[in-house]
Design a protein around this motif. Structure first.
Motif, PDB file in Angstrom:
ATOM      1  N   SER A  65      -8.766  10.670  -7.459  1.00  0.00           N
ATOM      2  CA  SER A  65      -8.794   9.505  -8.362  1.00  0.00           C
ATOM      3  C   SER A  65     -10.069   8.701  -8.174  1.00  0.00           C
ATOM      4  O   SER A  65     -10.655   8.215  -9.145  1.00  0.00           O
ATOM      5  CB  SER A  65      -7.592   8.581  -8.107  1.00  0.00           C
ATOM      6  OG  SER A  65      -6.401   9.190  -8.502  1.00  0.00           O
ATOM      7  N   VAL A 120      -6.739   3.955  -1.371  1.00  0.00           N
ATOM      8  CA  VAL A 120      -5.322   3.943  -1.774  1.00  0.00           C
ATOM      9  C   VAL A 120      -5.189   4.517  -3.185  1.00  0.00           C
ATOM     10  O   VAL A 120      -5.968   4.190  -4.067  1.00  0.00           O
ATOM     11  CB  VAL A 120      -4.776   2.502  -1.769  1.00  0.00           C
ATOM     12  CG1 VAL A 120      -3.313   2.484  -2.150  1.00  0.00           C
ATOM     13  CG2 VAL A 120      -4.970   1.867  -0.410  1.00  0.00           C
ATOM     14  N   VAL A 121      -4.219   5.403  -3.372  1.00  0.00           N
ATOM     15  CA  VAL A 121      -3.880   5.868  -4.718  1.00  0.00           C
ATOM     16  C   VAL A 121      -2.540   5.241  -5.072  1.00  0.00           C
ATOM     17  O   VAL A 121      -1.569   5.350  -4.312  1.00  0.00           O
ATOM     18  CB  VAL A 121      -3.798   7.399  -4.790  1.00  0.00           C
ATOM     19  CG1 VAL A 121      -3.438   7.850  -6.205  1.00  0.00           C
ATOM     20  CG2 VAL A 121      -5.125   8.022  -4.368  1.00  0.00           C
ATOM     21  N   LEU A 122      -2.504   4.563  -6.213  1.00  0.00           N
ATOM     22  CA  LEU A 122      -1.321   3.806  -6.623  1.00  0.00           C
ATOM     23  C   LEU A 122      -0.664   4.468  -7.822  1.00  0.00           C
ATOM     24  O   LEU A 122      -1.353   4.905  -8.752  1.00  0.00           O
ATOM     25  CB  LEU A 122      -1.739   2.381  -7.007  1.00  0.00           C
ATOM     26  CG  LEU A 122      -2.493   1.592  -5.926  1.00  0.00           C
ATOM     27  CD1 LEU A 122      -3.130   0.348  -6.538  1.00  0.00           C
ATOM     28  CD2 LEU A 122      -1.553   1.216  -4.796  1.00  0.00           C
ATOM     29  N   SER A 123       0.645   4.519  -7.790  1.00  0.00           N
ATOM     30  CA  SER A 123       1.391   5.102  -8.894  1.00  0.00           C
ATOM     31  C   SER A 123       2.589   4.205  -9.189  1.00  0.00           C
ATOM     32  O   SER A 123       3.250   3.728  -8.265  1.00  0.00           O
ATOM     33  CB  SER A 123       1.816   6.516  -8.483  1.00  0.00           C
ATOM     34  OG  SER A 123       2.732   7.051  -9.401  1.00  0.00           O
TER      35      SER A 123
END
Lengths: 334, 334
Positions: B140, B295-298
């Protein structure tokens, strides 16, 4: 810069008897790919220095002292580059593919070429799976969306689709293709493939053409090398055969796909999405991709991990040591 | 709105003899989760309607006509909601977790509860792997970076790390944990786990505490349910034990992690990164996460695929049919 060059010439004069190796790549490359000092060769530019053309024009006497170069895909080694270096005997590519090297010219001049061999297969396969899940499940899109919304975790764009059970068509069933297949089998995906030849030991269905493969699958993953036979192997016809729910992942080389047609098919909804680590005219990426949420873009980063730089550094060193000790090369291409 | 409500009352009066089911969730939910018409029950609000509280206050007579509700995690079913519905006999959760439902109150009142059971295990496991590869390989981040740079595919941020070979600690070895393990084994990762009990049929190393698991691994993947025993199961001590190269993936529930400590550890570099599908106070996400590339946010999207909505819709329907035909529930919780 002139001072730096003088230093190099001084340093190299101390190693006058050793064959000279030039690191042919962008500045950060010399640091990341620097082999250890050796008794069998001398690295001319262990720290960042002017590119080869500039270096030779500043130090014309050095042109004939360079016996080997280490190169990445970012700086092509075409006939012009090769002609600059009359004593060149070895090219160590820090990549699995060697389409950026003029192999015919190398053959003609008796220059040996080594590659990364299968060193990066796992990293590249990981990237292929990553791009596929990302496109299918809209990970990057959701991440971007959430960051833009600021503070509210919600979902306000078309739903993605389940990875499990998808029919995957792998184009090019070499080591990378096999690693991709192994990973996606664990997601209960159904694997089939196209390759120059059917692999007798593999039970996955084989299709002798990419269009037949595309007709029978939801996803095409391009893991083959780029050559005259594979250029634009994914064209308009193949994309239409893959169809509206179809996803294309490219971890091979950009020119495996007709990029203009890919863009058209994405914009017009002829296929569902794409995960692209490579582009037809790198480092340029058509700006039309940037407005498409259905595309995940990666800057030719399939092998870019700290681990892989350590590994390729060692392999390049081993190939240089082998070559300059008259031993067999570890990962010869020609 | 008044008109719409009148319509419903008229429609439902035609089905006066059938038990009434209320879809308790956000507007898009009624469309996506609408069971087929049935001879055994009547859906009160097949199209988007006011939320339960508002509906009851507008139509107080209807309160006692509702026998069942279908709910998502977004709208809690606490004692207040349950008290609104004196005839409630069944709650069908469209989720695997039921921590948003007051199960004690349900037990006290003899209300049955069903969940999604293991229906979403594959989707959630896919999301866990997706988040892990994304954090590890910076997918990402690279995608965002490339889109911002516009047109130049380059890499100008810290390198990621290889997924293959990583030591993975799975917290909660239920069906989702097993699916995660199966997928990551195909990446040649080394799996170990913590769970309420050691699973006799599993050969993966078992650790009886999360801190021991964190000490022995590079990655923690949280797949357990949220309850009094697991709240903040990942605290400061666990994160420090995981260490500077550590990655945390959470596809369970936000409150499994002490979110403030997680933020501090990320900002101070005590751990390497995190992939988060869930947050402590959803739908709110602490804004400090948005500035962190690591950080990868979902947005609680692990089960959000078009395929999973179709599946849960069927399962809810089957549970409703079973309940109102006095047959055993398909996926009972209590």
């Amino acid at each position: 810069m002139a001072n730096q060059n003088n230093n190099i010439i001084e340093q190299s004069s101390k190693n006058n008897n050793l064959p000279k190796v030039f690191l042919h790549g962008p500045p950060q490359f010399s640091i990341l790919l620097q082999p250890n000092p050796s008794q069998n060769f001398h690295i001319l530019n262990p720290s960042s220095l002017p590119p080869l053309h500039e270096f030779i024009s500043l130090n014309p006497d050095h042109a004939s002292s360079i016996s080997a170069i280490v190169c990445t895909t970012l700086y092509p080694v075409n006939a012009d580059v090769i002609r600059l270096l009359p004593s060149l005997r070895l090219i160590c590519a820090a990549s699995a593919g060697t389409n950026h090297i003029d192999l015919s010219e190398c053959r003609r001049r008796g220059i040996k070429v080594t590659s990364a061999g299968n060193l990066f297969s796992e990293e590249v396969a990981d990237m292929a799976v990553a791009l596929l899940i990302d496109v299918s499940r809209k990970i990057s899109t959701a991440n971007r969306f959430l960051r833009r919304q600021l503070q509210i975790a919600s979902w306000d764009f078309p739903l993605g689709s389940k990875l499990t059970g998808k029919k995957i068509g792998i184009v090019g069933m070499g080591r990378i293709g096999l690693e991709v297949a192994k990973r996606l089998e664990a997601f209960n995906c159904m694997i089939s493939y196209n390759s120059r030849n059917k692999k007798p030991l593999l039970s996955y269905p084989f299709y002798s053409t990419v269009i037949e493969l595309a007709t029978s699958t939801n996803v095409l993953i391009l893991c083959c090398e780029l050559n005259d036979q594979t250029r634009h192997i994914v064209n308009k016809e193949v994309m239409l055969a893959l169809g509206k729910g179809g996803i294309i992942v490219n971890v091979g080389r950009g020119a495996l796909i007709d990029e203009k047609e890919l863009l058209r098919c994405l914009i017009e909804g002829e296929i569902e999405g794409a995960g692209l680590d490579v582009f037809e005219n790198e480092p340029y990426v058509p700006k039309e991709f940037f407005s498409l949420d259905k595309v995940v873009l990666s800057p030719h980063a399939a092998v870019l991990t700290s681990d892989s730089f350590m590994s390729i550094c060692q392999l390049v060193e081993q190939n240089l040591e082998a070559f300059f000790s008259n031993k067999p090369l570890i990962t010869p291409v020609i």
